[in-house]
Enzyme design. Structure first.
Site, PDB file in Angstrom:
ATOM      1  N   TYR A 132      11.753  14.098   1.594  1.00 45.06           N
ATOM      2  CA  TYR A 132      12.935  13.404   2.112  1.00 45.06           C
ATOM      3  C   TYR A 132      13.987  14.370   2.648  1.00 45.06           C
ATOM      4  CZ  TYR A 132      10.647   9.946  -0.829  1.00 45.06           C
ATOM      5  OH  TYR A 132       9.719   9.143  -1.424  1.00 45.06           O
ATOM      6  N   TYR A 186      10.713  -0.723  -4.774  1.00 46.06           N
ATOM      7  CA  TYR A 186      10.069   0.474  -4.226  1.00 46.06           C
ATOM      8  C   TYR A 186       8.728   0.651  -4.925  1.00 46.06           C
ATOM      9  CZ  TYR A 186       8.915   5.329  -3.281  1.00 46.06           C
ATOM     10  OH  TYR A 186       8.254   6.468  -2.901  1.00 46.06           O
ATOM     11  N   ASP A 205       4.144  -3.008 -11.469  1.00 45.77           N
ATOM     12  CA  ASP A 205       4.241  -1.588 -11.138  1.00 45.77           C
ATOM     13  C   ASP A 205       5.090  -0.920 -12.223  1.00 45.77           C
ATOM     14  OD1 ASP A 205       4.786   0.922 -10.188  1.00 45.77           O
ATOM     15  OD2 ASP A 205       5.413   0.294  -8.191  1.00 45.77           O
ATOM     16  N   LYS A 240       3.301   8.744 -13.146  1.00 47.11           N
ATOM     17  CA  LYS A 240       4.457   9.592 -13.477  1.00 47.11           C
ATOM     18  C   LYS A 240       4.332  10.263 -14.837  1.00 47.11           C
ATOM     19  CE  LYS A 240       8.173   7.892 -10.474  1.00 47.11           C
ATOM     20  NZ  LYS A 240       8.292   9.094  -9.656  1.00 47.11           N
TER      21      LYS A 240
END
Length: 428
Positions: free
Chosen positions: A20, A147, A248, A277
């Protein structure tokens, strides 16, 4: 201070594309020489208390003895072997652990190499399930400000309006977006919050493969905590209209919210769950998509006869070995007590931020602390301010948040929160 003092900063700036950021005007990068527990040591010698758990993954911080040992032991055996036609003990052990600790009925485990891929796998599972049943369905429903990752399927179910994936919108499959739940986690529940989601499902259910959402906590889309009854209501809608529910849990799994998985707040089991993660404690990339026996058998009995996905590094033995050690440490560790202590401390230490005119809101859930400002921050400027205060906090947009390791000391957490107050106070 100077960024990356003794590293080859110029090469990094000219050739390494960081996430990003621009290649013509990149954000500054700070060189890390080593990391231990909750402290990052920069190449310049400065030490920073880590408030980010390296994008929420390092449950026990850095240089964790048990995880180091697991990695070293596995390296002596094999770092990797293909999962096609072969298997190994680390994957088997990990599968057993995941089936045991995740919600009931999630009995089939597909191992992959990143959270975004786990989401892609979940979407493909849903599509192939309905194809195998002879009733193909092509659309997904989700909620605004969510997201789910940076790959194409994941981007398609990430809110396209004003978000990081907006420029890709016309290239992606068109999905259905319900409004973000308006009732927050600790507010009084009202069934009307489900009205718009219900209307979308009633009008389109014959072509909806699944509803996908982040349970309770919307992460990178805004760090928003919504009411558990909303999730419970979505589960009931899926049951009523014969839709699949994909949870998610990549950001929320492994205790971050105060529950082992955020679905537990609503007491529901999804049809498909994505985790990643923190699964390896931040040591390396690994993810998993779990589903029910019914879905797995339906896919396997369909025209293809197999599930059509197979990453090269699927079931990587090294990652699985570390994940096993990480989960063992989590389960044996009084993680819930630690997370609830962190929650209490965050509530106390972030309370002064509520008095600032620059702050819109402060919210805490488990080991997640969020200060939402009235205006977006200038990342490079704010990042330097945090570094000068001896902490590592990476804000985005209007949000300054922390997700510290579960082993953080109270004094370290207070320093993080005090730094947030100082920086927030100076925003315009």
């Amino acid at each position: 201070m100077t960024s990356i003092t003794s590293l080859d900063h110029q090469f990094d700036k000219n050739h390494l594309w960081h996430p990003y950021t621009s290649m013509t005007n990149p954000l500054p990068c700070y060189g890390v020489k080593s990391a231990d527990k909750c402290v990052l040591t920069l190449d310049s010698g400065e030490q920073l208390i880590d408030g980010m758990s390296s994008w929420w993954a390092c449950l026990f911080g850095y240089n964790v003895e048990e995880l180091n040992t697991a990695a070293k032991d596995q390296l002596d055996k094999m770092a990797h072997v293909m999962f096609g036609g072969l298997t190994h003990q680390p994957a088997i052990d990990l599968g057993k652990k995941l089936v045991e600790i995740t919600p009931d009925n999630l009995e089939k485990v597909f191992l992959s190499d990143s959270g975004s891929v786990a989401v892609e796998v979940s979407l493909k599972m849903a599509l192939q399930y309905w194809h195998a049943k002879g009733t193909p369905k092509s659309q997904f429903v989700t909620i605004r400000n969510g997201y789910h990752g940076d790959t194409f399927g994941a981007m398609s179910v990430t809110d396209p309006e004003g978000a990081m994936h907006e420029l890709y919108h016309r290239f992606l499959p068109k999905q259905l977006f319900a409004p973000q739940p308006t009732i927050k986690f600790d507010e009084v529940w009202d069934e009307s919050d489900l009205d718009e989601m219900t209307k979308i499902i009633e009008a389109n259910h014959t072509n909806i493969a699944a509803i996908i959402l982040e349970p309770i906590v919307q992460g990178a889309g805004g760090m928003y905590f919504y009411h558990p009854e909303y999730l419970k209501g979505v589960r009931l809608l899926c049951d009523k209209y014969d839709l699949l529910l994909i949870a998610d849990e990549i950001a929320t799994g492994f205790g971050r919210t105060g529950k082992l998985f955020a679905c537990e707040f609503a007491g529901i089991t999804p049809d498909i769950m994505c985790i990643g993660k923190a699964i390896t404690g931040g040591y390396m990339s690994l993810a998993a998509t779990l589903t029910t026996t019914h879905i797995a058998q339906t896919i396997s009995d369909g025209k293809a006869g197999v599930f059509m996905h197979g990453p090269t590094f699927m079931g990587n033995p090294l990652a699985c070995a570390v994940a096993n050690a990480n989960i063992d440490k989590l389960i044996s560790f009084d993680w819930q007590k630690n997370v609830l202590n962190i929650e209490k401390q965050l509530i106390e230490f972030l309370a002064p931020c509520k008095t600032l005119t620059t702050v819109k809101s402060v919210r805490v859930l488990g080991a997640i602390g969020v200060v939402e400002l009235n205006n977006a921050v200038e990342v490079a400027k704010v990042q330097k301010q945090f570094v000068d205060l001896g902490v590592w906090i990476r804000p985005f947009g209007k949000l300054v948040y922390i997700m510290p390791p579960y082993v953080i000391e109270e004094a370290q957490l207070k320093q993080l929160c005090d730094a947030i107050f100082q920086v927030a106070k100076n925003q315009s």
